[in-house]
Design an enzyme around this catalytic site. Structure first.
Site, PDB file in Angstrom:
ATOM      1  N   PRO A   8       0.837  -1.203   0.000  1.00  0.00           N
ATOM      2  CA  PRO A   8       0.000   0.000   0.000  1.00  0.00           C
ATOM      3  C   PRO A   8       0.869   1.249   0.000  1.00  0.00           C
ATOM      4  O   PRO A   8       1.906   1.289   0.663  1.00  0.00           O
ATOM      5  CB  PRO A   8      -0.789  -0.117   1.304  1.00  0.00           C
ATOM      6  CG  PRO A   8      -0.743  -1.541   1.672  1.00  0.00           C
ATOM      7  CD  PRO A   8       0.565  -2.066   1.141  1.00  0.00           C
ATOM      8  N   GLU A   9       0.458   2.249  -0.776  1.00  0.00           N
ATOM      9  CA  GLU A   9       1.189   3.510  -0.834  1.00  0.00           C
ATOM     10  C   GLU A   9       0.354   4.583  -0.128  1.00  0.00           C
ATOM     11  O   GLU A   9      -0.656   4.283   0.481  1.00  0.00           O
ATOM     12  CB  GLU A   9       1.482   3.879  -2.295  1.00  0.00           C
ATOM     13  CG  GLU A   9       2.266   2.795  -3.015  1.00  0.00           C
ATOM     14  CD  GLU A   9       2.496   3.104  -4.496  1.00  0.00           C
ATOM     15  OE1 GLU A   9       2.765   4.268  -4.811  1.00  0.00           O
ATOM     16  OE2 GLU A   9       2.381   2.187  -5.319  1.00  0.00           O
ATOM     17  N   HIS A 101      -4.334 -16.304   9.479  1.00  0.00           N
ATOM     18  CA  HIS A 101      -3.405 -15.214   9.201  1.00  0.00           C
ATOM     19  C   HIS A 101      -3.605 -14.020  10.132  1.00  0.00           C
ATOM     20  O   HIS A 101      -3.097 -12.952   9.881  1.00  0.00           O
ATOM     21  CB  HIS A 101      -3.538 -14.771   7.746  1.00  0.00           C
ATOM     22  CG  HIS A 101      -3.266 -15.877   6.783  1.00  0.00           C
ATOM     23  ND1 HIS A 101      -2.101 -16.617   6.830  1.00  0.00           N
ATOM     24  CD2 HIS A 101      -3.991 -16.380   5.768  1.00  0.00           C
ATOM     25  CE1 HIS A 101      -2.126 -17.523   5.868  1.00  0.00           C
ATOM     26  NE2 HIS A 101      -3.257 -17.413   5.212  1.00  0.00           N
ATOM     27  N   ARG A 120       1.320 -13.161   4.232  1.00  0.00           N
ATOM     28  CA  ARG A 120       2.728 -13.470   3.935  1.00  0.00           C
ATOM     29  C   ARG A 120       3.699 -12.878   4.935  1.00  0.00           C
ATOM     30  O   ARG A 120       4.899 -13.098   4.837  1.00  0.00           O
ATOM     31  CB  ARG A 120       3.060 -13.008   2.515  1.00  0.00           C
ATOM     32  CG  ARG A 120       2.317 -13.856   1.487  1.00  0.00           C
ATOM     33  CD  ARG A 120       2.430 -13.281   0.100  1.00  0.00           C
ATOM     34  NE  ARG A 120       3.781 -13.353  -0.429  1.00  0.00           N
ATOM     35  CZ  ARG A 120       4.155 -12.741  -1.540  1.00  0.00           C
ATOM     36  NH1 ARG A 120       3.307 -12.007  -2.225  1.00  0.00           N
ATOM     37  NH2 ARG A 120       5.396 -12.848  -1.972  1.00  0.00           N
TER      38      ARG A 120
END
Ligand SMILES: [Zn+2]
Length: 278
Positions: A8-9, A101, A120
């Site tokens: 994400p930016e 997760h 991840r």
């Protein structure tokens, strides 16, 4: 559209921060469960240090989500490539969220919960008494915080391609691969231009970055694959990308085929006609 995991930016993190602020501001922490110890960054305080603290605000620092607490403490969340923050309102059944997760959960005294999921685990959490997070992380100002003069000074000192400098969080924070490409397209600056030569275009690069980022924030960010807002919805800026992921497709400005090259190890998209090498 090429689809891959991406970090994400600024627009995605800003969207998350605004949504989170509406949900968690003024809530009091009851417990913090860290379910994977390796999600905590080195130097982090333990989760229990936040028990009883009130959420005083939620801010974005570069590409990081920062929860500010009273008594003073900060929780810095870097979402990595696949991290997600999900807010569960009081009474909402959190059980329908896949548990494998879920790596951390903050439960609030009103019954709400904020959960961090990461398929991840490239993301990380940091709990600190410090409030000067940009200094702590060693990251530069973002395009909304810096002046054209400051950007000119940063670019003038570097011989690397301008795209590489825009990606360097120590130089300019908040931009990643998508918005650096979109910024340079809008500024009509070729991404391989040496930063010291691109310095003369610092004004237009900065105004282009702000325009692209503002528009992306209005669209809730860009969702290619993993990114979701805290209520699970997707951004829509992917429909407005001018060059990113459009290799071989016509430039909307001139009709030339968008090209892709590798700069700073990253796939870089540009129009060979609108963005001429310096
Ligand atoms: Zn073009």
């Amino acid at each position: 559209m090429e689809r891959w995991n991406r970090m994400p930016e600024l627009p995605e993190v800003e969207t998350i921060v605004r949504a989170l602020a509406r949900s968690v501001r003024d809530l009091t922490v009851e417990t913090v469960s860290i379910l994977r110890g390796d999600i905590l960054r080195g130097g982090s305080l333990s989760g229990s240090s936040l028990a009883g603290a009130r959420v005083a605000g939620v801010e974005r620092v570069g590409k990081n989500v920062v929860l500010l607490f009273e008594p003073p403490a900060s929780l810095v969340i870097n979402l990595g490539m696949t991290g997600r923050l999900l807010f569960h309102a009081p009474g909402e059944r959190a059980a329908r969220v896949p548990v494998p997760h879920r790596h951390a959960a903050i439960r609030f005294s009103n019954g709400g919960a904020l959960c961090y999921h990461d398929a991840r685990r490239f993301g990380s959490l940091l709990i600190t008494k410090r409030l000067d997070i940009a200094v702590l992380l060693g990251i530069g100002k973002d395009p909304f915080q810096m002046s054209a003069r400051e950007l000119r000074g940063i670019l003038a000192k570097r011989n690397a391609p301008v795209k590489a400098v825009l990606l360097d969080q120590k130089a300019v924070s908040g931009l990643g691969n998508i918005y650096a490409d979109e910024t340079l397209y809008r500024a009509r600056v070729h991404p391989a231009t040496r930063a010291r030569k691109a310095a003369e275009h610092a004004g237009v690069i900065l105004s282009s970055a702000r325009a692209v980022l503002r528009r992306a924030i209005r669209r809730g960010g860009t969702t290619l694959r993993d990114y979701r807002t805290p209520d699970g919805s997707k951004g829509s800026f992917q429909h407005e990308l001018a060059v990113y992921g459009r290799t071989g497709q016509p430039c909307t400005g001139c009709g030339a085929a968008i090209q892709k090259t590798i700069i700073a190890g990253r796939g870089t998209h540009f129009c060979p006609s609108c963005q001429r090498p310096a």
